[in-house]
Write a protein that holds these residues in place. Structure first.
Motif, mmCIF file in Angstrom:
data_model
loop_
_atom_site.group_PDB
_atom_site.id
_atom_site.type_symbol
_atom_site.label_atom_id
_atom_site.label_comp_id
_atom_site.label_asym_id
_atom_site.label_seq_id
_atom_site.Cartn_x
_atom_site.Cartn_y
_atom_site.Cartn_z
ATOM 1 N N VAL A 7 0.833 -1.205 0.000
ATOM 2 C CA VAL A 7 0.000 0.000 0.000
ATOM 3 C C VAL A 7 0.869 1.257 0.000
ATOM 4 O O VAL A 7 0.513 2.269 -0.600
ATOM 5 C CB VAL A 7 -1.042 -0.022 1.151
ATOM 6 N N LEU A 8 2.024 1.191 0.632
ATOM 7 C CA LEU A 8 2.924 2.348 0.643
ATOM 8 C C LEU A 8 3.592 2.564 -0.712
ATOM 9 O O LEU A 8 3.952 3.690 -1.054
ATOM 10 C CB LEU A 8 3.988 2.189 1.727
ATOM 11 N N LEU A 9 3.755 1.505 -1.462
ATOM 12 C CA LEU A 9 4.410 1.603 -2.772
ATOM 13 C C LEU A 9 3.411 1.774 -3.923
ATOM 14 O O LEU A 9 3.805 1.730 -5.084
ATOM 15 C CB LEU A 9 5.290 0.369 -3.015
ATOM 16 N N ALA A 10 2.164 1.998 -3.596
ATOM 17 C CA ALA A 10 1.150 2.215 -4.645
ATOM 18 C C ALA A 10 1.508 3.460 -5.453
ATOM 19 O O ALA A 10 2.233 4.336 -4.978
ATOM 20 C CB ALA A 10 -0.227 2.380 -3.995
ATOM 21 N N PRO A 11 1.016 3.552 -6.668
ATOM 22 C CA PRO A 11 1.335 4.719 -7.506
ATOM 23 C C PRO A 11 0.950 6.042 -6.828
ATOM 24 O O PRO A 11 -0.004 6.111 -6.059
ATOM 25 C CB PRO A 11 0.489 4.491 -8.765
ATOM 26 N N LEU A 59 7.416 12.405 0.141
ATOM 27 C CA LEU A 59 7.003 11.091 0.630
ATOM 28 C C LEU A 59 8.004 10.022 0.210
ATOM 29 O O LEU A 59 8.344 9.126 0.980
ATOM 30 C CB LEU A 59 5.610 10.742 0.092
ATOM 31 N N GLU A 60 8.477 10.130 -1.022
ATOM 32 C CA GLU A 60 9.463 9.165 -1.515
ATOM 33 C C GLU A 60 10.761 9.270 -0.719
ATOM 34 O O GLU A 60 11.358 8.253 -0.350
ATOM 35 C CB GLU A 60 9.717 9.394 -3.005
ATOM 36 N N ALA A 65 14.468 7.154 3.348
ATOM 37 C CA ALA A 65 15.177 7.406 4.606
ATOM 38 C C ALA A 65 14.855 6.332 5.643
ATOM 39 O O ALA A 65 15.742 5.865 6.371
ATOM 40 C CB ALA A 65 14.822 8.787 5.135
ATOM 41 N N MET A 66 13.595 5.918 5.705
ATOM 42 C CA MET A 66 13.216 4.863 6.653
ATOM 43 C C MET A 66 13.908 3.543 6.302
ATOM 44 O O MET A 66 14.355 2.818 7.188
ATOM 45 C CB MET A 66 11.703 4.657 6.651
ATOM 46 N N MET A 67 13.983 3.254 5.018
ATOM 47 C CA MET A 67 14.527 1.966 4.588
ATOM 48 C C MET A 67 16.040 1.845 4.782
ATOM 49 O O MET A 67 16.547 0.737 4.918
ATOM 50 C CB MET A 67 14.167 1.706 3.114
ATOM 51 N N ILE A 68 16.752 2.953 4.788
ATOM 52 C CA ILE A 68 18.216 2.876 4.859
ATOM 53 C C ILE A 68 18.778 3.183 6.242
ATOM 54 O O ILE A 68 19.993 3.277 6.398
ATOM 55 C CB ILE A 68 18.874 3.791 3.803
ATOM 56 N N GLN A 69 17.927 3.301 7.232
ATOM 57 C CA GLN A 69 18.413 3.626 8.569
ATOM 58 C C GLN A 69 19.255 2.486 9.135
ATOM 59 O O GLN A 69 18.912 1.315 8.998
ATOM 60 C CB GLN A 69 17.243 3.909 9.512
ATOM 61 N N PRO A 70 20.343 2.839 9.806
ATOM 62 C CA PRO A 70 21.177 1.802 10.429
ATOM 63 C C PRO A 70 20.520 1.284 11.714
ATOM 64 O O PRO A 70 19.600 1.893 12.256
ATOM 65 C CB PRO A 70 22.471 2.553 10.753
ATOM 66 N N ASP A 71 21.024 0.198 12.200
ATOM 67 C CA ASP A 71 20.573 -0.376 13.464
ATOM 68 C C ASP A 71 20.969 0.575 14.601
ATOM 69 O O ASP A 71 22.117 1.003 14.691
ATOM 70 C CB ASP A 71 21.241 -1.747 13.658
#
Length: 140
Positions: A7-11, A59-60, A65-71
């Protein structure tokens, strides 16, 4: 979870009406399954947000940014403030294991895992959350 990612990757919406429908679709997936979704309120807020500032590129960037955050586990171990971690037991955007791991990583943290709660703070829980937060602040 796959459904949240889909749903987040919807067009990207191309109009105010599409933007409102997309936000509604997102909340249907990530919202709280045990609490009613006020669809009209969601559409109304989404339309107002669209009118105020619709920037798909933002939004993109946020998603990337959320996907590449380190631990952050090591950094969380240095938190010295009294901590209450509140997480929805039914959160499909940030799995409840993330709340459990966050609480485990912060020395002395207390975890409040709320049954039936997704990735929102539903108004049905305002009284419960206010009480929990008040007690937390009083203790600390």
């Amino acid at each position: 979870h796959d459904e949240a990612l889909a749903v987040l990757l919807a067009p990207t919406p191309r109009s105010r009406a599409e933007a409102a429908q997309r936000v509604l679709a997102v909340w249907r997936v990530i919202g709280s399954p045990d609490h009613p979704l006020d669809e009209e309120a969601v559409r109304s807020r989404a339309a107002a947000n669209y009118d105020r500032a619709f920037h798909p590129a933002g939004l993109e960037r946020q998603f990337v940014a959320m996907m590449i955050q380190p631990d952050r586990t090591t950094s969380l171990a240095r938190v010295i403030a009294p901590t209450l971690v509140i997480h929805g037991a039914c959160d499909v955007l940030v799995d409840p294991s993330g709340g459990v791991a966050t609480a485990a990583a912060i020395p002395g943290a207390r975890l409040m895992l709320i049954p039936g709660l997704g990735h929102d703070i539903h108004q049905d829980l305002f009284a419960t959350l206010t009480l929990e937060l008040s007690n937390h602040f009083r203790r600390n």
